[in-house]
Design a protein around this motif. Structure first.
Motif, PDB file in Angstrom:
ATOM      1  N   ALA A 296     -48.287  -8.727  25.751  1.00 32.86           N
ATOM      2  CA  ALA A 296     -48.651  -7.535  24.982  1.00 32.86           C
ATOM      3  C   ALA A 296     -48.473  -6.273  25.823  1.00 32.86           C
ATOM      4  N   THR A 297     -48.796  -6.367  27.105  1.00 33.04           N
ATOM      5  CA  THR A 297     -48.606  -5.221  27.997  1.00 33.04           C
ATOM      6  C   THR A 297     -47.133  -4.869  28.127  1.00 33.04           C
ATOM      7  N   SER A 304     -44.870   2.291  23.342  1.00 34.53           N
ATOM      8  CA  SER A 304     -46.299   2.614  23.494  1.00 34.53           C
ATOM      9  C   SER A 304     -46.993   2.845  22.152  1.00 34.53           C
ATOM     10  N   GLN A 305     -46.231   2.938  21.064  1.00 39.03           N
ATOM     11  CA  GLN A 305     -46.818   3.169  19.740  1.00 39.03           C
ATOM     12  C   GLN A 305     -46.936   1.883  18.923  1.00 39.03           C
ATOM     13  N   TYR A 306     -46.690   0.739  19.552  1.00 38.01           N
ATOM     14  CA  TYR A 306     -46.759  -0.540  18.834  1.00 38.01           C
ATOM     15  C   TYR A 306     -48.225  -0.962  18.752  1.00 38.01           C
ATOM     16  N   LEU A 307     -48.900  -0.532  17.687  1.00 38.05           N
ATOM     17  CA  LEU A 307     -50.345  -0.697  17.586  1.00 38.05           C
ATOM     18  C   LEU A 307     -50.773  -2.160  17.554  1.00 38.05           C
ATOM     19  N   ASN A 308     -49.942  -3.018  16.950  1.00 35.28           N
ATOM     20  CA  ASN A 308     -50.313  -4.438  16.879  1.00 35.28           C
ATOM     21  C   ASN A 308     -50.458  -5.054  18.265  1.00 35.28           C
ATOM     22  N   ARG A 313     -53.755  -7.533  22.359  1.00 34.30           N
ATOM     23  CA  ARG A 313     -54.246  -7.547  23.742  1.00 34.30           C
ATOM     24  C   ARG A 313     -55.769  -7.444  23.776  1.00 34.30           C
ATOM     25  N   ALA A 314     -56.331  -6.640  22.879  1.00 31.61           N
ATOM     26  CA  ALA A 314     -57.785  -6.519  22.822  1.00 31.61           C
ATOM     27  C   ALA A 314     -58.427  -7.829  22.398  1.00 31.61           C
ATOM     28  N   GLN A 315     -57.841  -8.510  21.401  1.00 32.32           N
ATOM     29  CA  GLN A 315     -58.393  -9.794  20.955  1.00 32.32           C
ATOM     30  C   GLN A 315     -58.319 -10.834  22.065  1.00 32.32           C
ATOM     31  N   ASP A 329     -58.950  -1.013  24.811  1.00 38.28           N
ATOM     32  CA  ASP A 329     -57.854  -1.139  23.849  1.00 38.28           C
ATOM     33  C   ASP A 329     -58.304  -0.790  22.440  1.00 38.28           C
ATOM     34  N   TRP A 330     -59.534  -1.166  22.050  1.00 38.78           N
ATOM     35  CA  TRP A 330     -60.017  -0.776  20.734  1.00 38.78           C
ATOM     36  C   TRP A 330     -60.146   0.736  20.633  1.00 38.78           C
ATOM     37  N   GLU A 331     -60.543   1.362  21.709  1.00 38.63           N
ATOM     38  CA  GLU A 331     -60.643   2.825  21.702  1.00 38.63           C
ATOM     39  C   GLU A 331     -59.270   3.466  21.543  1.00 38.63           C
TER      40      GLU A 331
END
Length: 365
Positions: A296-297, A304-308, A313-315, A329-331
């Motif tokens: 994911a990184t 850098s705009q790939y929100l998924n 990565r946060a999950q 990451d959620w922020e």
């Protein structure tokens, strides 16, 4: 005028006026010229397969064998059976004709297509692959069996290498492009790998690039199928191989001097973004949190705009109990994803997960 033409037609068939009124479903009462001349069961089986909207590449094996065994009279009976259908005769006849062409092109291990390639007749090859479609191309490009090969095949192609390897050795990118355009059989991946190795061995970089691009697409499809089936290790292998090919042919060392090469580089970047994200998902579903976060990184480094990728990565960080990294990451998601087109439901879900991270961090403290 139409009635006169029909009367002339029946006259040529030597059919009496009484026979003209026979029912289309009563085969026994039909004129002799219109009666099926081959196995009625075989005709009906082929007709049913074509009526279901399937081409030859999707026909049941028994129906394929039945059509392949038909002589000209049997095929004529199949055409008549299609004509007697009350609706959809036009599409049905087209499917039957194309399927019959496929059967012809599949004979003698696809010798007609092999001959067109060997003679360098691109016009003929384009016509043949258009008629035969994926089934005929798969037959012609399959590696020859040890037994039962056509006797005339050695003079046309290398029997031990197959058609794709023969094209790759000669650097015949034009024929390869036509074949690959219709070659979407997942069982041919190994043949394409061998052909790419042959092209590289002979120094044909453009052919190697062509085969690599095709492999990337096919591996992506196979990987997606494996992922949906829950076969995550197989999916990971497909995605990783496709990523390696992308980086080899479009990585940092690739030329970007011309607009065309810049476009190719952009295409490779887009492919890498999707492939690495899919790889991260497969790692996540197989509980390999560290690898999922790493992929994911890498996606975010490319886009850098790939929100998924942030969400994944946060999950993965939450699953690994890395609450601080997950909270960051959620922020970021809430900052970048909030907008007029954002789904309120999705935003609420992100906030709930952010709150969960905050609660876990407070308990740790």
């Amino acid at each position: 005028e139409r009635k006169e033409l029909e009367a002339e037609h029946w006259k040529l068939l030597d059919v009496s006026p009484a026979d003209q009124m026979c029912s289309s479903t009563d085969v026994q009462s039909m004129p002799e010229a219109l009666r099926p001349s081959c196995d009625e069961t075989a005709v009906q089986r082929c007709l049913d397969s074509c009526q279901n909207g399937l081409g030859l590449e999707h026909l049941h094996l028994d129906a394929m064998d039945a059509m392949d065994a038909m002589d000209a009279e049997g095929f004529h009976s199949l055409l008549l059976a299609a004509i007697r259908q009350p609706e959809g005769s036009c599409d049905l006849l087209n499917r039957i004709l194309r399927s019959w062409a496929c059967c012809l092109l599949n004979r003698h291990e696809g010798l007609a297509i092999k001959t067109a390639v060997t003679m360098g007749n691109l016009e003929a090859l384009e016509a043949l692959v258009s008629l035969g479609g994926p089934s005929a191309v798969a037959t012609a490009t399959a590696l020859p069996a040890d037994n039962g090969q056509d006797a005339s095949a050695p003079a046309l192609v290398e029997r031990t290498e197959g058609l794709l390897c023969s094209c790759a050795a000669k650097g015949d990118s034009a024929s390869l492009a036509l074949l690959l355009e219709h070659l979407h059989d997942r069982r041919t991946l190994e043949i394409i790998r061998k052909a790419r190795a042959v092209a590289a061995q002979h120094g044909h970089c453009d052919v190697s690039q062509l085969l690599a691009t095709h492999l990337v697409v096919e591996l992506s499809y196979v990987g997606n199928s494996k992922y949906r089936a829950g076969e995550y290790d197989s999916a990971i292998g497909c995605y990783q191989e496709a990523i390696d090919l992308c980086e080899e042919h479009g990585g940092p060392g690739a030329s970007r001097a011309s607009p065309a090469s810049t476009s190719v580089a952009s295409c490779h970047r887009d492919n890498l973004v999707r492939l690495r994200y899919n790889l991260a998902r497969a790692f996540h579903r197989s509980d390999r949190w560290m690898q999922a976060r790493e992929q994911a990184t890498l996606v975010l480094q490319l886009d850098s705009q790939y929100l998924n990728a942030y969400a994944l990565r946060a999950q993965a960080a939450m699953s690994a109990l890395d609450w601080a990294a997950a909270k960051e990451d959620w922020e970021r998601l809430l900052e970048r994803g909030a907008g007029p087109h954002s789904s309120p439901e999705v935003l609420r879900a992100w906030r709930r997960r952010q709150d969960e991270c905050c609660r876990q961090l407070a308990q740790d403290h």
